[in-house]
Design a protein around this motif. Structure first.
Motif, PDB file in Angstrom:
ATOM      1  N   SER A 300       0.826  -1.217   0.000  1.00  0.00           N
ATOM      2  CA  SER A 300       0.000   0.000   0.000  1.00  0.00           C
ATOM      3  C   SER A 300       0.859   1.266   0.000  1.00  0.00           C
ATOM      4  N   ARG A 301       2.138   1.155   0.345  1.00  0.00           N
ATOM      5  CA  ARG A 301       3.026   2.325   0.339  1.00  0.00           C
ATOM      6  C   ARG A 301       3.713   2.512  -1.014  1.00  0.00           C
ATOM      7  N   TYR A 302       3.323   1.716  -2.009  1.00  0.00           N
ATOM      8  CA  TYR A 302       3.931   1.822  -3.342  1.00  0.00           C
ATOM      9  C   TYR A 302       3.662   3.198  -3.953  1.00  0.00           C
ATOM     10  N   GLY A 303       4.665   3.751  -4.617  1.00  0.00           N
ATOM     11  CA  GLY A 303       4.507   5.044  -5.288  1.00  0.00           C
ATOM     12  C   GLY A 303       4.241   6.155  -4.286  1.00  0.00           C
ATOM     13  N   THR A 304       3.144   6.856  -4.507  1.00  0.00           N
ATOM     14  CA  THR A 304       2.763   7.955  -3.611  1.00  0.00           C
ATOM     15  C   THR A 304       1.927   7.467  -2.437  1.00  0.00           C
ATOM     16  N   GLY A 305       1.676   6.161  -2.387  1.00  0.00           N
ATOM     17  CA  GLY A 305       0.907   5.595  -1.277  1.00  0.00           C
ATOM     18  C   GLY A 305      -0.574   5.923  -1.336  1.00  0.00           C
ATOM     19  N   THR A 306      -1.079   6.197  -2.561  1.00  0.00           N
ATOM     20  CA  THR A 306      -2.478   6.619  -2.696  1.00  0.00           C
ATOM     21  C   THR A 306      -3.349   5.619  -3.459  1.00  0.00           C
ATOM     22  N   LEU A 307      -2.839   4.400  -3.671  1.00  0.00           N
ATOM     23  CA  LEU A 307      -3.685   3.362  -4.281  1.00  0.00           C
ATOM     24  C   LEU A 307      -4.756   2.961  -3.284  1.00  0.00           C
ATOM     25  N   THR A 308      -5.970   2.733  -3.761  1.00  0.00           N
ATOM     26  CA  THR A 308      -7.082   2.446  -2.846  1.00  0.00           C
ATOM     27  C   THR A 308      -6.973   1.039  -2.279  1.00  0.00           C
ATOM     28  N   SER A 309      -7.547   0.876  -1.092  1.00  0.00           N
ATOM     29  CA  SER A 309      -7.518  -0.426  -0.416  1.00  0.00           C
ATOM     30  C   SER A 309      -8.292  -1.474  -1.203  1.00  0.00           C
ATOM     31  N   ILE A 310      -9.400  -1.050  -1.822  1.00  0.00           N
ATOM     32  CA  ILE A 310     -10.220  -1.986  -2.607  1.00  0.00           C
ATOM     33  C   ILE A 310      -9.430  -2.515  -3.801  1.00  0.00           C
ATOM     34  N   PHE A 311      -8.699  -1.650  -4.467  1.00  0.00           N
ATOM     35  CA  PHE A 311      -7.894  -2.078  -5.610  1.00  0.00           C
ATOM     36  C   PHE A 311      -6.810  -3.054  -5.164  1.00  0.00           C
ATOM     37  N   ILE A 374     -12.180   5.968  -3.619  1.00  0.00           N
ATOM     38  CA  ILE A 374     -11.558   7.273  -3.870  1.00  0.00           C
ATOM     39  C   ILE A 374     -12.238   8.342  -3.011  1.00  0.00           C
ATOM     40  N   GLN A 375     -13.568   8.309  -2.966  1.00  0.00           N
ATOM     41  CA  GLN A 375     -14.320   9.288  -2.164  1.00  0.00           C
ATOM     42  C   GLN A 375     -13.962   9.183  -0.685  1.00  0.00           C
ATOM     43  N   GLU A 376     -13.790   7.948  -0.197  1.00  0.00           N
ATOM     44  CA  GLU A 376     -13.425   7.754   1.210  1.00  0.00           C
ATOM     45  C   GLU A 376     -12.047   8.322   1.507  1.00  0.00           C
ATOM     46  N   GLN A 377     -11.104   8.123   0.580  1.00  0.00           N
ATOM     47  CA  GLN A 377      -9.770   8.680   0.764  1.00  0.00           C
ATOM     48  C   GLN A 377      -9.801  10.207   0.751  1.00  0.00           C
ATOM     49  N   MET A 378     -10.654  10.771  -0.077  1.00  0.00           N
ATOM     50  CA  MET A 378     -10.770  12.233  -0.135  1.00  0.00           C
ATOM     51  C   MET A 378     -11.252  12.793   1.203  1.00  0.00           C
ATOM     52  N   LYS A 379     -12.199  12.093   1.839  1.00  0.00           N
ATOM     53  CA  LYS A 379     -12.693  12.533   3.158  1.00  0.00           C
ATOM     54  C   LYS A 379     -11.586  12.467   4.200  1.00  0.00           C
ATOM     55  N   ILE A 380     -10.784  11.385   4.151  1.00  0.00           N
ATOM     56  CA  ILE A 380      -9.689  11.222   5.114  1.00  0.00           C
ATOM     57  C   ILE A 380      -8.680  12.362   4.981  1.00  0.00           C
ATOM     58  N   HIS A 381      -8.444  12.813   3.750  1.00  0.00           N
ATOM     59  CA  HIS A 381      -7.471  13.879   3.501  1.00  0.00           C
ATOM     60  C   HIS A 381      -8.107  15.270   3.554  1.00  0.00           C
ATOM     61  N   GLY A 382      -9.376  15.323   3.969  1.00  0.00           N
ATOM     62  CA  GLY A 382     -10.038  16.613   4.136  1.00  0.00           C
ATOM     63  C   GLY A 382     -10.375  17.306   2.835  1.00  0.00           C
ATOM     64  N   GLN A 383     -10.492  16.548   1.745  1.00  0.00           N
ATOM     65  CA  GLN A 383     -10.834  17.144   0.452  1.00  0.00           C
ATOM     66  C   GLN A 383     -12.342  17.095   0.225  1.00  0.00           C
ATOM     67  N   ILE A 424      -8.274   7.228 -12.433  1.00  0.00           N
ATOM     68  CA  ILE A 424      -9.395   7.808 -11.695  1.00  0.00           C
ATOM     69  C   ILE A 424      -9.989   6.813 -10.711  1.00  0.00           C
ATOM     70  N   LEU A 425      -9.994   5.535 -11.077  1.00  0.00           N
ATOM     71  CA  LEU A 425     -10.693   4.513 -10.290  1.00  0.00           C
ATOM     72  C   LEU A 425      -9.824   3.860  -9.217  1.00  0.00           C
ATOM     73  N   ILE A 426      -8.492   3.903  -9.342  1.00  0.00           N
ATOM     74  CA  ILE A 426      -7.661   3.124  -8.417  1.00  0.00           C
ATOM     75  C   ILE A 426      -6.683   3.953  -7.606  1.00  0.00           C
ATOM     76  N   ASP A 427      -6.493   5.213  -7.971  1.00  0.00           N
ATOM     77  CA  ASP A 427      -5.408   5.992  -7.361  1.00  0.00           C
ATOM     78  C   ASP A 427      -5.885   7.409  -7.059  1.00  0.00           C
ATOM     79  N   LEU A 428      -5.870   7.786  -5.784  1.00  0.00           N
ATOM     80  CA  LEU A 428      -6.313   9.126  -5.405  1.00  0.00           C
ATOM     81  C   LEU A 428      -5.460  10.193  -6.064  1.00  0.00           C
ATOM     82  N   ASN A 429      -4.163   9.978  -6.127  1.00  0.00           N
ATOM     83  CA  ASN A 429      -3.276  10.950  -6.768  1.00  0.00           C
ATOM     84  C   ASN A 429      -3.598  11.073  -8.256  1.00  0.00           C
ATOM     85  N   GLY A 430      -3.924   9.918  -8.902  1.00  0.00           N
ATOM     86  CA  GLY A 430      -4.302   9.937 -10.310  1.00  0.00           C
ATOM     87  C   GLY A 430      -5.601  10.690 -10.532  1.00  0.00           C
ATOM     88  N   PHE A 431      -6.562  10.510  -9.606  1.00  0.00           N
ATOM     89  CA  PHE A 431      -7.833  11.233  -9.718  1.00  0.00           C
ATOM     90  C   PHE A 431      -7.613  12.724  -9.501  1.00  0.00           C
TER      91      PHE A 431
END
Length: 455
Positions: A300-311, A374-383, A424-431
């Motif tokens: 899960s820490r691969y790259g920027t660490g923003t790949l979703t848990s579901i993916f 992706i939406q859940e990650q956005m909430k965690i990061h306050g977006q 868009i579907l698997i990576d918060l940073n990509g979205f």
């Protein structure tokens, strides 16, 4: 002619017709006799005589020797080696190539085009006569026409023709070199065959001189995975030698013979030492418990660490793991897919993970399932949250699938937007990159303008 003679012939014809028996056979019987006579005479004409037809069929299948047929296997290996040696002798050597260049230069036809020497078709044929038997295949009208462009005198460039010959010779040499590792002799290489080829190639590549021998096995694994990831999409465990020659991977690998290869070229070349060390270094950094394998939490820490848990769940469900952990070979496939998202093979890898129900398409439910993470990650990061309906409409507008309710792998490939959609579907940073694309483009333009002002 006298009347007596005419009467005589008439009488003869009447008696002949009267004495001849009427043919009472049916049309089918006549046809059958005609066919039988034709078959008889045709067979005799072809030299068949009374021999049975099956004896005239040449043998067209030769089975491969079994593992316990040691003598037959040795015979097959030796005959293949002799065949490849004969083919190798048919190729132009360095001295013959130099002689060819001398003849071409001697027969150049003025005027020059820029700095390029040119040759006419008549001179081209003269060189072909003098160059020798080995060169005959290159001096044809077809080859000349391929290299003919917009010269007003109908000539071709000597350098372009010579490069064409060099490329052909190199391809044949490489084909022979690869065939030596084709243990089965069927025109393809298994993973172990390609590993042996690359392992024995390493000492001939100056750019890999700095690699420690203890790293060779990891380097070979890294190099081989790229060939098999892209050239063996059905995962059959073997690749056609023809496909290896047709792709650019071998060119990239052999580019490492250049002792003066630039740093930028090395960094962009998957087969270079810096690239292989980078990928392996990332793997070791992710492996926090140092057991040589990666858990889902570690990956899960691969790259920027923003790949979703579901993916990541889907990765560990679909990919080969050992007690729920990923080895280096599986990790390489994962990296190749995410670093080359525009390529069909990479899209196929990711699409399989997105297609949870193995239906062969993505519907609104599948898109919503992955975007929710992706939406859940956005909430965690306050977006600020983004509406799925808006994203869904944009995805379908980008892809333009044949079926307005389903997106297939072929739709993604054809749209040339597969990398964007999957990001868009698997990576918060990509979205986030997609969502803020206009701002990023504006910033790039501003920085470019500032650079121009400074100059």
């Amino acid at each position: 002619m006298s009347n007596d003679t005419v009467v005589h012939w008439k009488e003869l014809l009447k008696r002949r017709l009267a004495s001849s028996k009427k043919d009472e056979r049916t049309e089918e019987e006549k046809k059958a006799e005609e066919t039988a006579l034709f078959t008889k005479y045709y067979t005799e004409w072809r030299g068949g005589g009374n021999r049975e037809n099956y004896r005239n069929i040449p043998r067209f299948y030769y089975r491969l020797p079994a593992e316990d047929e040691v003598l037959l296997q040795k015979l097959r290996e030796e005959s293949r080696a002799v065949f490849l040696q004969r083919k190798s002798r048919e190729l132009l050597d360095n001295e013959e190539l130099q002689n060819l260049w001398f003849l071409l230069d001697k027969h150049q036809v003025p005027p020059m085009t820029g700095e390029e020497a040119m040759i006419s078709y008549d001179s081209f044929l003269k060189v072909g006569e003098k160059a020798g038997v080995k060169c005959k295949q290159f001096f044809t009208a077809r080859v000349y026409a391929k290299l003919l462009h917009n010269d007003p005198y109908g000539r071709i460039s000597i350098m372009q023709f010579f490069n064409y010959v060099m490329r052909k010779v190199w391809l044949h040499q490489t084909r022979i070199g690869l065939s030596l590792y084709d243990v089965a002799g069927q025109g393809y290489l298994r993973e172990s065959d390609l590993e042996n080829y690359i392992l024995e190639l390493i000492p001939t590549l100056p750019q890999l001189d700095g690699l420690e021998k203890s790293f060779y096995s990891f380097y070979v694994c890294t190099a081989v995975r790229k060939f098999f990831f892209f050239l063996d999409p059905l995962r059959t465990g073997k690749i056609k030698i023809q496909d290896i020659l047709a792709c650019s991977f071998l060119d990239d690998l052999l580019e490492l013979r250049d002792e003066e290869l630039s740093k930028e070229s090395q960094e962009s070349n998957w087969f270079s030492a810096p690239s292989a060390l980078r990928v392996y270094g990332q793997y070791l950094n992710l492996d926090k418990d140092h057991n040589g394998m990666l858990s889902k939490e570690e990956l899960s820490r691969y790259g920027t660490g923003t790949l979703t848990s579901i993916f990541l769940d889907r990765v560990y469900q679909e990919c080969l793991t050992y007690d729920g952990e990923m080895d280096y070979k599986t990790y390489l496939d994962f990296v190749l897919a995410l670093e080359n998202r525009k390529e069909p093979a990479a899209l196929q890898y990711i699409f399989k993970l997105l297609d949870m129900e193995n239906k062969g398409y993505l519907n609104v439910f599948a898109l919503n399932y992955f975007f929710r993470a992706i939406q859940e990650q956005m909430k965690i990061h306050g977006q600020e949250s983004v509406s799925f309906q808006d994203v869904k409409d944009e995805i379908f507008d980008m892809v333009k699938p044949k079926d307005p309710y389903k997106i297939t792998l072929q739709d993604l490939v054809n749209s040339s937007q597969g990398d964007t959609v999957t990001s868009i579907l698997i990576d918060l940073n990509g979205f986030w990159t997609y969502e803020n694309r206009e701002v990023l483009v504006a910033n790039d333009n501003d920085s470019n303008t500032a650079d121009l002002d400074d100059t």
